[in-house]
Design an enzyme around this catalytic site. Structure first.
Site, short mmCIF file in Angstrom:
data_model
loop_
_atom_site.label_atom_id
_atom_site.label_comp_id
_atom_site.label_asym_id
_atom_site.label_seq_id
_atom_site.Cartn_x
_atom_site.Cartn_y
_atom_site.Cartn_z
N THR A 26 0.80 -1.24 0.00
CA THR A 26 0.00 0.00 0.00
C THR A 26 0.83 1.28 0.00
O THR A 26 0.28 2.37 0.12
CB THR A 26 -0.94 0.03 1.22
OG1 THR A 26 -0.13 -0.04 2.41
CG2 THR A 26 -1.91 -1.14 1.21
N TYR A 27 2.16 1.16 -0.13
CA TYR A 27 2.99 2.37 -0.16
C TYR A 27 2.75 3.14 -1.46
O TYR A 27 2.62 2.54 -2.53
CB TYR A 27 4.48 2.02 -0.05
CG TYR A 27 5.37 3.22 -0.31
CD1 TYR A 27 5.50 4.21 0.65
CD2 TYR A 27 6.02 3.39 -1.54
CE1 TYR A 27 6.27 5.35 0.40
CE2 TYR A 27 6.80 4.52 -1.79
CZ TYR A 27 6.92 5.49 -0.81
OH TYR A 27 7.67 6.61 -1.07
N ASP A 53 -0.45 -5.16 3.42
CA ASP A 53 0.80 -4.71 4.04
C ASP A 53 0.82 -3.19 4.07
O ASP A 53 0.80 -2.53 3.03
CB ASP A 53 2.00 -5.23 3.24
CG ASP A 53 3.31 -4.80 3.88
OD1 ASP A 53 3.70 -5.42 4.89
OD2 ASP A 53 3.91 -3.82 3.41
N TYR A 58 3.50 5.30 5.85
CA TYR A 58 2.85 5.54 4.55
C TYR A 58 1.76 6.61 4.65
O TYR A 58 1.28 7.09 3.62
CB TYR A 58 2.24 4.26 3.98
CG TYR A 58 3.21 3.10 3.81
CD1 TYR A 58 4.59 3.28 3.86
CD2 TYR A 58 2.73 1.81 3.61
CE1 TYR A 58 5.47 2.22 3.71
CE2 TYR A 58 3.60 0.73 3.45
CZ TYR A 58 4.96 0.94 3.52
OH TYR A 58 5.81 -0.12 3.37
N LYS A 87 3.51 -1.18 10.61
CA LYS A 87 4.93 -1.15 10.98
C LYS A 87 5.21 -0.02 11.98
O LYS A 87 4.67 1.08 11.84
CB LYS A 87 5.79 -0.97 9.73
CG LYS A 87 5.52 -2.01 8.65
CD LYS A 87 6.43 -1.86 7.44
CE LYS A 87 6.05 -2.81 6.32
NZ LYS A 87 4.95 -2.33 5.50
N HIS A 120 9.92 -1.36 11.38
CA HIS A 120 10.02 -0.97 9.96
C HIS A 120 11.45 -1.06 9.43
O HIS A 120 11.67 -1.50 8.31
CB HIS A 120 9.48 0.45 9.79
CG HIS A 120 9.07 0.76 8.39
ND1 HIS A 120 7.94 1.47 8.06
CD2 HIS A 120 9.63 0.45 7.19
CE1 HIS A 120 7.83 1.57 6.75
NE2 HIS A 120 8.85 0.98 6.20
N SER A 166 11.66 -5.90 9.69
CA SER A 166 11.81 -5.50 8.29
C SER A 166 13.18 -4.84 8.11
O SER A 166 13.62 -4.09 8.98
CB SER A 166 10.70 -4.51 7.91
OG SER A 166 10.83 -4.14 6.57
N ASN A 167 13.82 -5.16 7.01
CA ASN A 167 15.14 -4.58 6.68
C ASN A 167 16.24 -4.94 7.68
O ASN A 167 17.20 -4.20 7.85
CB ASN A 167 15.04 -3.06 6.54
CG ASN A 167 14.12 -2.66 5.41
OD1 ASN A 167 14.29 -3.10 4.28
ND2 ASN A 167 13.12 -1.84 5.70
N GLN A 190 10.92 -8.85 6.57
CA GLN A 190 10.53 -8.32 5.26
C GLN A 190 11.71 -7.55 4.66
O GLN A 190 12.21 -6.62 5.28
CB GLN A 190 9.32 -7.39 5.45
CG GLN A 190 8.71 -6.94 4.15
CD GLN A 190 7.52 -6.01 4.36
OE1 GLN A 190 7.53 -4.88 3.88
NE2 GLN A 190 6.50 -6.46 5.07
#
Length: 310
Positions: A26-27, A53, A58, A87, A120, A166-167, A190
């Site tokens: 959805t970004y 997601d 966002y 996130k 995030h 994530s990341n 993610q």
């Protein structure tokens, strides 16, 4: 039948919860109207996407919440059919800020819980209302927070069913996994993942720890100049992908998504075009051959699209 279908297209996380293997991203870049995310989410749910997601960063969770609630109200889905991820943004890493941050997302969504709450990225930034806090010279102001402390309070809030990352690279993942007295093991991580960056070694490591790998930028198609070099190669123009797609009477995008699914990677597909959203969901009714998979494996060049322009 629906339940069986749902089961077969889901992966079981190490905490027992099921996560649909195909997610809707959805970004959107700043210039995209926020309403577009809501409209696209309704289309995605109608088409069959059940994994949404999203993220506080966002700045479109009001629209997403409204879309989900409308689809519940019209009988398309029940709340428990939807797997919603949000996130924790980097300015909320101090342990006392974690629960209020999740409560803010829930208030925007007007939902009682999220299915997944993830950190995030691992770079803590100065806490406050600014999403990207900068000093007078325009440099990001970072903060010193032990991510292991942030991690442990994510699930304690009781407002999410699962927690993930994530990341996080291998070293940072091990930092969490090796925390003395670790209460909750990460369910998933993610990361950017596509045929030019197939993360095969990292995928093996995650599998060995029973952590699901989730691929973002899987289609490498958004080309937002804030996060991506405009000279980056167009993944979906790759001749190998085009010829495999032609053979299967599919689009290169469908081939790329199917490739990830066959590797056992949960994959996020982001598009706000109705035609593409429909196309992206049609990846469960064909299979790539071992030769196809090998040819796509051969495209790996450890190339990252996502560049943080801070």
């Amino acid at each position: 039948v629906v339940m069986e279908l749902k089961q077969s297209h889901s992966v079981r996380l190490n905490d027992g919860h099921l996560m649909p293997m195909l997610g809707f991203g959805t970004y959107a870049p700043d210039h995209t109207p926020k309403s577009k995310a809501g409209e696209a989410t309704k289309v995605a749910i109608d088409v069959g996407f059940r994994h949404i997601d999203a993220a506080f960063f966002y700045q479109n969770e009001e629209e997403l919440g409204k879309a989900i609630r409308e689809k519940i109200a019209d009988g398309t889905v029940k709340r428990e059919d939807i797997f919603y991820t949000t996130k924790l943004w980097t300015t909320f890493f101090r342990p006392e800020l974690v629960r209020p941050a999740l409560e803010r997302s829930l208030k925007k969504l007007q939902l009682d819980y999220v299915d997944l709450f993830i950190i995030h990225n691992p770079l803590a930034m100065k806490s406050g209302e600014e999403l990207l806090p900068k000093d007078a010279s325009g440099n990001i102001i970072f903060d010193t927070v032990d991510l292991r402390d942030t991690w442990e309070v994510c699930l304690d809030a009781g407002l999410t069913k699962s927690i993930g990352l994530s990341n996080f690279n291998r070293k940072l993942l091990e930092l969490i996994l090796n925390k003395p007295g670790l209460k909750y093991k990460p369910t998933f991580n993610q990361v950017e993942c596509h045929p030019y960056l197939n993360q095969s070694k990292f995928l093996e490591f995650c599998k060995s720890k029973d952590i699901v790998l989730v691929a973002y930028s899987a289609l490498a198609s958004h080309r937002d100049p804030n996060w991506m070099d405009p000279d980056s190669p167009y993944l979906l123009e790759e001749p190998t992908l085009k010829s495999i797609a032609k053979k299967h009477n599919r689009s290169p995008g469908q081939v790329v998504l199917r490739y990830q699914l066959q590797w056992g990677v949960v994959v996020l597909a982001k598009s706000f075009s109705e035609k593409r959203i429909r196309e992206n969901f049609q990846v469960f009714d064909f299979e790539l051959t071992p030769e196809d998979m090998q040819a796509i494996d051969g495209l790996n060049r450890n190339f990252r699209y996502a560049k943080l322009q801070l």
